[in-house]
Write a protein that holds these residues in place. Structure first.
Motif, PDB file in Angstrom:
ATOM      1  N   LEU A   1       0.816  -1.366  -0.092  1.00  0.00           N
ATOM      2  CA  LEU A   1      -0.037   0.089  -0.044  1.00  0.00           C
ATOM      3  C   LEU A   1       0.814   1.223   0.070  1.00  0.00           C
ATOM      4  O   LEU A   1       0.523   2.290  -0.703  1.00  0.00           O
ATOM      5  N   ALA A   2       2.147   1.263   0.886  1.00  0.00           N
ATOM      6  CA  ALA A   2       3.022   2.404   0.843  1.00  0.00           C
ATOM      7  C   ALA A   2       3.471   2.790  -0.834  1.00  0.00           C
ATOM      8  O   ALA A   2       3.538   3.690  -0.967  1.00  0.00           O
ATOM      9  N   CYS A   3       3.751   1.523  -1.415  1.00  0.00           N
ATOM     10  CA  CYS A   3       4.303   1.690  -2.626  1.00  0.00           C
ATOM     11  C   CYS A   3       3.331   2.019  -3.834  1.00  0.00           C
ATOM     12  O   CYS A   3       3.542   2.813  -4.855  1.00  0.00           O
ATOM     13  N   ARG A   4       1.995   1.321  -3.772  1.00  0.00           N
ATOM     14  CA  ARG A   4       1.124   1.359  -4.834  1.00  0.00           C
ATOM     15  C   ARG A   4      -0.208   1.880  -4.467  1.00  0.00           C
ATOM     16  O   ARG A   4      -0.897   1.795  -5.236  1.00  0.00           O
ATOM     17  N   GLY A   5      -0.440   1.933  -3.382  1.00  0.00           N
ATOM     18  CA  GLY A   5      -1.776   2.416  -2.981  1.00  0.00           C
ATOM     19  C   GLY A   5      -2.102   3.844  -3.341  1.00  0.00           C
ATOM     20  O   GLY A   5      -1.261   4.686  -3.755  1.00  0.00           O
ATOM     21  N   GLY A   6      -3.553   4.165  -2.970  1.00  0.00           N
ATOM     22  CA  GLY A   6      -3.726   5.542  -3.418  1.00  0.00           C
ATOM     23  C   GLY A   6      -4.015   6.440  -2.194  1.00  0.00           C
ATOM     24  O   GLY A   6      -3.733   6.002  -1.047  1.00  0.00           O
ATOM     25  N   ALA A   7      -4.713   7.597  -2.273  1.00  0.00           N
ATOM     26  CA  ALA A   7      -4.823   8.383  -1.415  1.00  0.00           C
ATOM     27  C   ALA A   7      -5.646   7.913  -0.198  1.00  0.00           C
ATOM     28  O   ALA A   7      -5.477   8.392   0.818  1.00  0.00           O
ATOM     29  N   GLY A   8      -6.628   6.948  -0.720  1.00  0.00           N
ATOM     30  CA  GLY A   8      -7.591   6.466   0.314  1.00  0.00           C
ATOM     31  C   GLY A   8      -6.756   5.460   1.221  1.00  0.00           C
ATOM     32  O   GLY A   8      -7.523   5.309   2.323  1.00  0.00           O
ATOM     33  N   ASP A   9      -5.677   5.148   0.755  1.00  0.00           N
ATOM     34  CA  ASP A   9      -4.856   4.343   1.644  1.00  0.00           C
ATOM     35  C   ASP A   9      -3.888   4.813   2.682  1.00  0.00           C
ATOM     36  O   ASP A   9      -3.224   4.224   3.486  1.00  0.00           O
ATOM     37  N   ALA A  10      -3.865   6.337   2.695  1.00  0.00           N
ATOM     38  CA  ALA A  10      -3.192   7.089   3.625  1.00  0.00           C
ATOM     39  C   ALA A  10      -3.346   6.675   5.241  1.00  0.00           C
ATOM     40  O   ALA A  10      -2.258   6.538   5.942  1.00  0.00           O
ATOM     41  N   GLN A  11      -4.476   6.511   5.505  1.00  0.00           N
ATOM     42  CA  GLN A  11      -4.526   6.193   6.936  1.00  0.00           C
ATOM     43  C   GLN A  11      -4.053   4.652   7.276  1.00  0.00           C
ATOM     44  O   GLN A  11      -3.437   4.750   8.315  1.00  0.00           O
TER      45      GLN A  11
ATOM     46  N   ALA B   1       4.958   7.404   3.128  1.00  0.00           N
ATOM     47  CA  ALA B   1       4.436   8.459   3.842  1.00  0.00           C
ATOM     48  C   ALA B   1       4.650   9.635   3.054  1.00  0.00           C
ATOM     49  O   ALA B   1       3.906  10.665   2.815  1.00  0.00           O
ATOM     50  N   GLY B   2       5.937   9.766   2.348  1.00  0.00           N
ATOM     51  CA  GLY B   2       6.284  10.992   1.397  1.00  0.00           C
ATOM     52  C   GLY B   2       5.514  11.024   0.076  1.00  0.00           C
ATOM     53  O   GLY B   2       4.984  11.948  -0.129  1.00  0.00           O
ATOM     54  N   ARG B   3       5.310   9.597  -0.270  1.00  0.00           N
ATOM     55  CA  ARG B   3       4.716   9.724  -1.758  1.00  0.00           C
ATOM     56  C   ARG B   3       3.050   9.980  -1.650  1.00  0.00           C
ATOM     57  O   ARG B   3       2.619  10.753  -2.603  1.00  0.00           O
ATOM     58  N   LEU B   4       2.656   9.593  -0.419  1.00  0.00           N
ATOM     59  CA  LEU B   4       1.076   9.950  -0.283  1.00  0.00           C
ATOM     60  C   LEU B   4       0.993  11.218   0.546  1.00  0.00           C
ATOM     61  O   LEU B   4      -0.150  11.852   0.617  1.00  0.00           O
ATOM     62  N   GLY B   5       1.937  12.043   0.587  1.00  0.00           N
ATOM     63  CA  GLY B   5       1.885  13.370   1.291  1.00  0.00           C
ATOM     64  C   GLY B   5       1.084  13.266   2.507  1.00  0.00           C
ATOM     65  O   GLY B   5       0.392  14.189   2.839  1.00  0.00           O
ATOM     66  N   ILE B   6       1.307  12.354   3.541  1.00  0.00           N
ATOM     67  CA  ILE B   6       0.775  12.370   4.718  1.00  0.00           C
ATOM     68  C   ILE B   6       1.384  13.322   6.081  1.00  0.00           C
ATOM     69  O   ILE B   6       2.314  12.957   6.528  1.00  0.00           O
ATOM     70  N   ALA B   7       0.467  14.440   5.961  1.00  0.00           N
ATOM     71  CA  ALA B   7       1.226  15.500   6.572  1.00  0.00           C
ATOM     72  C   ALA B   7       1.064  15.072   7.902  1.00  0.00           C
ATOM     73  O   ALA B   7       2.187  15.274   8.695  1.00  0.00           O
ATOM     74  N   CYS B   8       0.178  14.620   8.816  1.00  0.00           N
ATOM     75  CA  CYS B   8       0.139  14.163  10.057  1.00  0.00           C
ATOM     76  C   CYS B   8       1.241  12.895  10.491  1.00  0.00           C
ATOM     77  O   CYS B   8       1.274  12.572  11.493  1.00  0.00           O
ATOM     78  N   ALA B   9       2.194  12.636   9.381  1.00  0.00           N
ATOM     79  CA  ALA B   9       2.800  11.581   9.795  1.00  0.00           C
ATOM     80  C   ALA B   9       4.483  12.224  10.135  1.00  0.00           C
ATOM     81  O   ALA B   9       5.201  11.627  10.353  1.00  0.00           O
ATOM     82  N   ALA B  10       4.562  13.553   9.851  1.00  0.00           N
ATOM     83  CA  ALA B  10       5.621  14.346  10.131  1.00  0.00           C
ATOM     84  C   ALA B  10       6.221  14.044  11.369  1.00  0.00           C
ATOM     85  O   ALA B  10       7.398  13.747  11.672  1.00  0.00           O
ATOM     86  N   PRO B  11       5.439  14.016  12.836  1.00  0.00           N
ATOM     87  CA  PRO B  11       6.041  13.660  14.076  1.00  0.00           C
ATOM     88  C   PRO B  11       6.737  12.461  14.120  1.00  0.00           C
ATOM     89  O   PRO B  11       7.971  12.053  14.498  1.00  0.00           O
ATOM     90  N   VAL B  12       6.348  11.307  13.404  1.00  0.00           N
ATOM     91  CA  VAL B  12       6.944   9.865  13.289  1.00  0.00           C
ATOM     92  C   VAL B  12       8.086  10.061  12.614  1.00  0.00           C
ATOM     93  O   VAL B  12       9.209   9.512  12.979  1.00  0.00           O
ATOM     94  N   LEU B  13       8.071  10.683  11.416  1.00  0.00           N
ATOM     95  CA  LEU B  13       9.121  10.990  10.541  1.00  0.00           C
ATOM     96  C   LEU B  13      10.280  11.433  11.143  1.00  0.00           C
ATOM     97  O   LEU B  13      11.487  11.199  10.916  1.00  0.00           O
ATOM     98  N   ARG B  14       9.964  12.659  11.865  1.00  0.00           N
ATOM     99  CA  ARG B  14      11.136  13.174  12.765  1.00  0.00           C
ATOM    100  C   ARG B  14      11.615  12.342  13.765  1.00  0.00           C
ATOM    101  O   ARG B  14      13.086  12.413  13.834  1.00  0.00           O
TER     102      ARG B  14
END
Length: 472
Positions: free
Chosen positions: A333-343, A370-383
């Motif tokens: 899903l991270a590699c090939r999923g769509g925007a609906g798979d962000a959560q 997370a970067g490909r799908l532009g998941i903004a609320c993932a930023a704390p985990v990414l940091r």
């Protein structure tokens, strides 16, 4: 090689071991003796989990230059008696690579130490490769006699010499020595070159494995034989099935994927996955649920190679599984999923960090997702991953994901990334770092002028400060 012990990320040693840009910045602000002690510890005790893909040598060499560090500790390490007892190249490879970069920056003491180690050290081939890139012809020619003295003039010695010439990473010294007029140098090298070429030709003339005309069953048997010998051949066997199987062979392959022996079953699963056969997803689930470990691992790997919407759709139903197939589904899903798979991707990212820490292998794919799908609320985990991971490659992926999700990246982590050990991370930083920061402008100018810097980084730098910059 044992896994290195990595110091906490908030310490100078921990920052330098990770290759973070803040490591350089903190070292330059610390007492010089403390900084040099931490730097020497890193160079003499390689901190990388995968030394073949992670970069540290240029990073450490630049810091030696900035600190005006001597090479006494490196020399002591290379000349220690352990050098001939522990001949694993992991012990000395990083130190030799650092010396190579220092030599390219004009440090004559580094060049001299490399020459000396190539003459007497156990990992002489690595040192010779470094010299092949940096030394002049005269310096390399002077090494011919001591290097050849390592190979006695016996049939066994000549065979070892031929293998060394054949397998050398940098051929320049051997080519120079082949031109030497001395019988004990030029003639020996030319004979070794011919023996190596003949050996390659012989191996090409005696290929092992499937032949044209093999049947499907013969390929499946070959996969089983490989597994019995301790070598997994199911992936090449699947490619062979693609060449020899016809529509009439599908029932045989499906049955092998369902009930075959381990090697044949693994090969059949890979073949059906690459063919996008509708039945393969059910067979993969069966293999993971009830098959032996070898087949289960092969089934997960086969699923990860699948393309197309059916695989992505099935991943959505598997992503909550608490096993390897669930982790694989999250990666799909991270590699090939769509925007609906962000959560779903975000949930997998958070759970993986919580359960397995900041160095979990699955994070590489989830961070990219997370970067490909532009998941903004993932930023704390990414940091958190950026700060804590010991892998400089995973940190670079986190930096790219933060550039796509975190508005503060340009004025935060992007600045320190300009000093990072990975060129791909420096490239991201050069594209995004806020140039209003005086440190950024100065660092960009220095990277642009550094002959050791990678071309991709310098291209990114020129896009920010050069004449081709938009708006100038």
């Amino acid at each position: 090689m044992f896994d290195p012990v990595i110091a906490p990320s908030g310490t100078l040693l921990g920052l330098l071991q990770r290759g973070r840009g803040d490591g350089t910045l903190h070292a330059l602000a610390a007492p010089r003796a403390e900084a040099l002690a931490a730097l020497n510890h890193c160079v003499l005790n390689d901190p990388r989990h995968d030394w073949q893909v992670e970069n540290r040598s240029l990073y450490y060499a630049r810091l030696y230059l900035d600190l005006h560090g001597s090479l006494e500790e490196i020399e002591r390490h290379l000349c220690d008696a352990d050098d001939h007892l522990d001949t694993d190249e992991c012990r000395t490879g990083l130190a030799l690579a650092v010396l190579g970069h220092l030599a390219s920056y004009g440090r004559g003491d580094a060049l001299a130490l490399l020459r000396r180690y190539a003459t007497h050290g156990a990992n002489w081939a690595w040192a010779l490769d470094e010299l092949a890139l940096r030394d002049d012809d005269a310096g390399l020619r002077a090494l011919a006699a001591p290097i050849l003295a390592r190979f006695p003039a016996t049939p066994e010695g000549e065979a070892e010499l031929a293998a060394a010439v054949r397998d050398s990473f940098e051929p320049r010294p051997w080519r120079l020595w082949a031109e030497d007029g001395r019988e004990t140098v030029g003639a020996r090298i030319r004979a070794a070159q011919e023996a190596g070429s003949f050996d390659r030709w012989q191996r090409q003339m005696r290929p092992s494995g499937p032949r044209p005309g093999w049947s499907v069953q013969a390929v499946l048997d070959w996969a089983d034989q490989g597994l019995e010998r301790g070598g997994a051949l199911h992936v090449p066997a699947a490619r062979c099935l693609t060449a020899v199987a016809g529509p009439e062979d599908r029932p045989t392959i499906v049955e092998a994927a369902r009930t075959g022996s381990d090697g044949a079953r693994s090969a059949a699963l890979h073949y059906l996955a690459e063919s996008c056969d509708p039945v393969v997803l059910d067979l993969i689930e069966i293999a993971v649920t009830s098959g032996p470990r070898t087949v289960a691992d092969a089934a997960v790997a086969a699923f990860e190679r699948m393309c197309g919407e059916p695989a992505v759709d099935r991943a959505r139903s598997w992503v909550h599984r608490p096993d390897a197939l669930g982790a694989s589904a999250a990666g799909v899903l991270a590699c090939r999923g769509g925007a609906g798979d962000a959560q779903l991707v975000l949930g997998a990212l958070r759970e993986t960090v919580r359960a397995d820490g900041p160095d979990a292998p699955l994070l590489w794919t989830l961070v990219d997702g997370a970067g490909r799908l532009g998941i903004a609320c993932a930023a704390p985990v990414l940091r958190h991953v950026y700060r804590e991971t010991a892998s400089s490659h995973l940190r670079g992926r986190a930096a790219r994901a933060l550039a796509a999700t975190d508005p503060s990246f340009a004025t935060g982590f992007a600045v320190e990334c300009l000093w990072d050990c990975e060129e791909t991370t420096r490239e991201v930083a050069a594209l995004h770092a806020e140039t209003g920061d005086v440190r950024v402008a100065e660092r960009l100018r220095r990277l642009a002028a550094d002959p050791a810097e990678e071309a991709e980084v310098q291209t990114a730098v020129r896009s920010r400060i050069g004449p081709d910059r938009p708006g100038q």
